[in-house]
Design an enzyme around this catalytic site. Sequence first.
Site, short mmCIF file in Angstrom:
data_model
loop_
_atom_site.label_atom_id
_atom_site.label_comp_id
_atom_site.label_asym_id
_atom_site.label_seq_id
_atom_site.Cartn_x
_atom_site.Cartn_y
_atom_site.Cartn_z
N HIS A 120 -1.38 -7.16 5.58
CA HIS A 120 -2.51 -7.29 6.51
C HIS A 120 -2.08 -7.94 7.82
O HIS A 120 -2.84 -8.67 8.45
CB HIS A 120 -3.67 -8.06 5.86
CG HIS A 120 -4.34 -7.31 4.76
ND1 HIS A 120 -5.26 -7.88 3.92
CD2 HIS A 120 -4.22 -6.02 4.35
CE1 HIS A 120 -5.68 -6.99 3.04
NE2 HIS A 120 -5.05 -5.85 3.29
N TYR B 91 -0.34 -8.86 -2.76
CA TYR B 91 0.28 -7.58 -2.44
C TYR B 91 1.79 -7.59 -2.71
O TYR B 91 2.37 -6.56 -3.07
CB TYR B 91 0.03 -7.24 -0.97
CG TYR B 91 -1.39 -6.81 -0.68
CD1 TYR B 91 -1.80 -5.50 -0.85
CD2 TYR B 91 -2.33 -7.73 -0.22
CE1 TYR B 91 -3.10 -5.11 -0.59
CE2 TYR B 91 -3.64 -7.34 0.04
CZ TYR B 91 -4.02 -6.04 -0.14
OH TYR B 91 -5.31 -5.65 0.11
N ASN C 83 0.83 -1.20 0.00
CA ASN C 83 0.00 0.00 0.00
C ASN C 83 0.86 1.26 0.00
O ASN C 83 0.55 2.25 -0.66
CB ASN C 83 -0.92 0.02 1.22
CG ASN C 83 -2.05 -1.00 1.12
OD1 ASN C 83 -2.45 -1.40 0.04
ND2 ASN C 83 -2.55 -1.44 2.26
#
Length: 720
Positions: A226, A235, A176
């Site tokens: 996560h 990811y 992210n």
Amino acid sequence: MLLLGGMATAGVMFPVREDPPSPDLTGLLGPLRARWREVTVEESPAGVRAAARHRDTMAPAAGSLWPDLPFPSFIETPARLLTMARAYAMTGDARLAAAVATGVDHYRRQVYTAGAAADGNWWHWEIGVPTRLLDAAVLIGPHLTDRRRAALADAVDHFVPERRLADYSGTSTGANRVDLCTVMLLRALIGSDPGKAALAAAALTPVFRYVSEGDGLYRDGSFIQHTTVPYQGGYGAVLLHGLATLFAVLRDSPWRITDPDRRHVYDSVERSFAPFVHDGRCMDLVSGRGVRRQPDGDRVRGRRLAAAILLLAETASAAERARWLPMVKGWAVRGAYEPTGRVAAVLGDGEIPVGREAVGHRLLPMSARAVHRRPGWCAALSMASYRIAHYEHGNGENPRGWHTGAGMLYWWGEGHGDHYSDGFWRAADPYRLPGTTVSTRRLPDGAGPAWGGACPPARWVGGATDGTYATVGQHLYGLESTMEAVKSWVFLDDAVVCLGAGITSTDGVPVETVVDVRRTDAPLTTGAGWAHLEGHGGYVIPGDQRLRTLRGRDQVTLWLDHGTDPVAAGYAYLLLPNADLARTRARAAEPGWARVLVNTGRQQGVHIPSLGITAINFWQAGSTGGVTASAPCAVLVRERRDGTATVTVSDPRRELTELTVTWRRPVTEVLRADPLLTGVATGPALTLAFGRLADRGGGSRTVRVRTSHGARLKTRAARG
């Protein structure tokens, strides 16, 4: 520019720019925009054709840009605009650029507008939508007017202000964080803002650091997102591709990435990602909730990783490129990748050889994963621990992945690289996944907390490996169940020894261990203590264990029933990948080939005389098979014919300040010690004392010695 130096990764606070951007660097953003196009746009005839269809069917209206995509359409509408923009960059078709400019502004006014409330998933507003809209805007350049460009910039600043990169925590970590930095760089490019370009580059710093908890890259090769989910296939691929893009775009600019820890990203190709690609497909056990997202998803993920690695290779060393390009070419050939972009270039280059599948064992204790590769076959193990979730569900995805962390053992034999593709999951019984031990208690969809929140209390999860062989174990707690067990796997040349003990439950339902599930209609042959599945392999189930079988449509399931509410039940069996019927029968007729030394809740261990291997998981301190351990640990002893031996140990619980292991075998000298050794005694037995294994993240430590037999061989050789 922001100078972040060596700040810690967790909870880092980044200064937010207060001064106006330096005008001296503004002119350098033009070449950066050109570089963005060069790096990110790859030739794609199919993409050009799709873009033409999108242009011809686009019909701006009050609630949509295309009639079949009503707003907000966070994913599909921006994706179509980006496809059109990339086609413009390939063809120079001004009609495409004009359509993109109209579409971007239309979507910005109706959905992604400054002042709008970011309802729903934050990711759409801060990453998904702005990345595609900004990318499209950069690619069409002056076709987007200054007014429209400024309005888009205002919208991005509303949803992704600079302060979003001020703190490395929460949803601004790992992949992210890379995505948010990409948004910031693209925002710099459309707004000619050198300060935002500097912020985008500087805020990547914590991504490069190895972590010991939470999101990011680990020293053992793990990648977590996560907080509790191994995620190289999801990811992780996003992180790798995003960093490869930023490295390539910024490398000749004032904002080039110079942090010395960027080296970890290059190392991750072979340490973190390549181990989980087999025959061009990325394994499901590092793909989180996305395993059932699309048909043939494992190959799609493998193709994305291949593209990321080829892009990263452009800024890698010559030695790395020489290793990576053949590796990716092998994936592309075996995985039948579509020959586009960089993959097409590699496939068409006759100077690049086709890389073979690697061999060896990779154990990643920090993410409770293991991968074992031998010539002709591959196996991978998925476990759960106090730090790694049973499974991940969220956004309605993967609601029945409950038991994928209960010791699920994937394996691929010759010609079965696609075994766990979409057809497997469509037909799979979620209570009967290969390798797992499971209470058959019915669970609701989405049992346990979402987003990887379902972590069991188990601490002993991991094992010991010398890089070729391994002993791996899991203290298993059932998800929303009273079931508890200890499970061990010993990975060898042509077999996996599977042990279970202490299987206890009070759920009031049967508990089962699933020996295997194969997607096939091949003949299954069974005999006394063995079974064989033609074209796949064999199974040896010694003693009075009763193997149960079920043949469904194009699927065979083999399992052991431990009964309702078992108390200290157990099992032992051999998995023989690629074995034919004759070898399966022969191995079943040779019970001494793999001698089970112990199989209890205190220790589990086997001895393989032909390989000189003794493998023991000590769930508690004790002695067995000539090995004594002073505390819970994993021990792998390997004796070689040249008279040397290795003793490999690990602390899967990551708690030991000291450990003493004794091997009752005459040893004359230590040939290779280990930095953690605090004491050694040779003679009639070998005693090794280790300190601070807890600091090594469950990693294996190996000591090489010469046995008395080896000393005699050495003396004879010296005498001629």
